[in-house]
Design a protein around this motif. Structure first.
Motif, mmCIF file in Angstrom:
data_model
loop_
_atom_site.group_PDB
_atom_site.id
_atom_site.type_symbol
_atom_site.label_atom_id
_atom_site.label_comp_id
_atom_site.label_asym_id
_atom_site.label_seq_id
_atom_site.Cartn_x
_atom_site.Cartn_y
_atom_site.Cartn_z
ATOM 1 N N THR A 189 0.826 -1.212 0.000
ATOM 2 C CA THR A 189 0.000 0.000 0.000
ATOM 3 C C THR A 189 0.859 1.260 0.000
ATOM 4 O O THR A 189 0.352 2.357 -0.248
ATOM 5 N N LYS A 190 2.146 1.108 0.287
ATOM 6 C CA LYS A 190 3.043 2.269 0.297
ATOM 7 C C LYS A 190 3.447 2.631 -1.125
ATOM 8 O O LYS A 190 3.755 1.755 -1.933
ATOM 9 N N ASP A 191 3.472 3.916 -1.419
ATOM 10 C CA ASP A 191 3.672 4.431 -2.776
ATOM 11 C C ASP A 191 5.158 4.682 -3.058
ATOM 12 O O ASP A 191 5.719 5.683 -2.606
ATOM 13 N N TRP A 192 5.790 3.802 -3.837
ATOM 14 C CA TRP A 192 7.214 3.961 -4.134
ATOM 15 C C TRP A 192 7.479 5.113 -5.117
ATOM 16 O O TRP A 192 8.627 5.533 -5.274
ATOM 17 N N THR A 193 6.430 5.661 -5.724
ATOM 18 C CA THR A 193 6.631 6.830 -6.584
ATOM 19 C C THR A 193 6.668 8.124 -5.766
ATOM 20 O O THR A 193 6.990 9.182 -6.300
ATOM 21 N N ASN A 194 6.321 8.043 -4.480
ATOM 22 C CA ASN A 194 6.490 9.154 -3.538
ATOM 23 C C ASN A 194 5.784 10.442 -3.952
ATOM 24 O O ASN A 194 6.342 11.539 -3.837
ATOM 25 N N GLN A 195 4.542 10.313 -4.395
ATOM 26 C CA GLN A 195 3.815 11.497 -4.850
ATOM 27 C C GLN A 195 3.593 12.519 -3.733
ATOM 28 O O GLN A 195 3.670 13.735 -3.963
ATOM 29 N N LYS A 196 3.345 12.044 -2.515
ATOM 30 C CA LYS A 196 3.121 12.964 -1.396
ATOM 31 C C LYS A 196 4.383 13.759 -1.076
ATOM 32 O O LYS A 196 4.346 14.988 -0.906
ATOM 33 N N LEU A 197 5.514 13.054 -1.020
ATOM 34 C CA LEU A 197 6.784 13.731 -0.736
ATOM 35 C C LEU A 197 7.163 14.651 -1.887
ATOM 36 O O LEU A 197 7.647 15.777 -1.666
ATOM 37 N N ASN A 198 6.959 14.205 -3.116
ATOM 38 C CA ASN A 198 7.259 15.044 -4.281
ATOM 39 C C ASN A 198 6.513 16.374 -4.195
ATOM 40 O O ASN A 198 7.079 17.448 -4.442
ATOM 41 N N ALA A 199 5.227 16.304 -3.838
ATOM 42 C CA ALA A 199 4.412 17.520 -3.748
ATOM 43 C C ALA A 199 4.957 18.456 -2.676
ATOM 44 O O ALA A 199 4.991 19.675 -2.868
ATOM 45 N N LYS A 200 5.389 17.894 -1.554
ATOM 46 C CA LYS A 200 5.911 18.733 -0.472
ATOM 47 C C LYS A 200 7.209 19.414 -0.900
ATOM 48 O O LYS A 200 7.411 20.604 -0.636
ATOM 49 N N ILE A 201 8.080 18.669 -1.575
ATOM 50 C CA ILE A 201 9.345 19.258 -2.031
ATOM 51 C C ILE A 201 9.079 20.343 -3.061
ATOM 52 O O ILE A 201 9.651 21.435 -2.999
#
Length: 212
Positions: A189-201
């Motif tokens: 269920t964890k997103d390896w594309t890291n969309q949440k972190l990408n948005a924050k950066i």
């Protein structure tokens, strides 16, 4: 090979990946959203593993899935990064060495599909908050071997601003948001594309916040 430009997004995620697992070797793939030819613009990265870097089946599975995702998002794999494990108690220090056999093998595989691929090693001696130069050492394929790339052809624009953003992320504990492929295999269920972190950066990088 010509110039290589490394984005704030890609650098920040590599730094956070290494910081999240300070006593492990970590690796990942470097991505570009620009067309092939000319300068290599590394616009993003995909953190892969923090255990068993040399385990071929997992590496192949990750490469295949990332390649499929890239084809769906108009990106391509243009390189490989690695930070070696730290023997120190300091959470900021990583042991830098020449590329390991594992690093060379994966970089070679990427080079087969991208003839201007790069191999990036994170230099632990320079990896600390407020470092004045990017803690990276880059290699390129030249004369049938991987050779050190001229540092004058490596660009990380707005380095002071990038450092500030990375320090903000680290101080906020945002390395905990980063998901590598290893963690995804433990919990799909964890997103390896890291969309949440990408948005924050990208919010921090936004010109609206005073950064370029």
């Amino acid at each position: 090979m010509g110039e290589v430009e490394l984005s704030c997004l890609a650098y920040a995620k590599m730094y956070l990946h290494a910081s999240q697992f300070p006593r492990c070797s970590v690796n990942g793939l470097l991505l570009s959203s620009s067309a092939a030819g000319g300068a290599v613009c590394i616009t993003d990265c995909v953190p892969l593993l923090h255990t068993h870097l040399s385990l071929a089946p997992i590496t192949q599975l990750a490469l295949t899935q990332v390649d499929v995702w890239c084809s769906q998002t108009q990106q391509r794999i243009v390189g490989y990064y690695q930070a070696n494990a730290c023997a120190s108690d300091s959470s900021f220090l990583f042991v830098f060495s020449s590329p390991t056999p594992c690093a060379l093998k994966i970089a070679e595989k990427i080079f087969e599909q991208c003839n201007n691929a790069v191999l990036l090693m994170i230099d632990g001696e320079k990896m600390f908050p407020g470092c004045r130069v990017p803690p990276i050492v880059m290699y390129e394929r030249k004369d049938a071997r991987w050779a050190l790339k001229d540092k004058h052809t490596i660009m990380l624009r707005q380095w002071e601003e990038t450092c500030s953003i990375v320090n903000q992320l680290f101080s906020s504990g945002d390395q905990a948001l980063l998901v590598d492929f290893d963690s995804h295999l433990d919990d799909i269920t964890k997103d390896w594309t890291n969309q949440k972190l990408n948005a924050k950066i990208m919010e921090l990088v936004s010109p609206a916040n005073g950064n370029v």
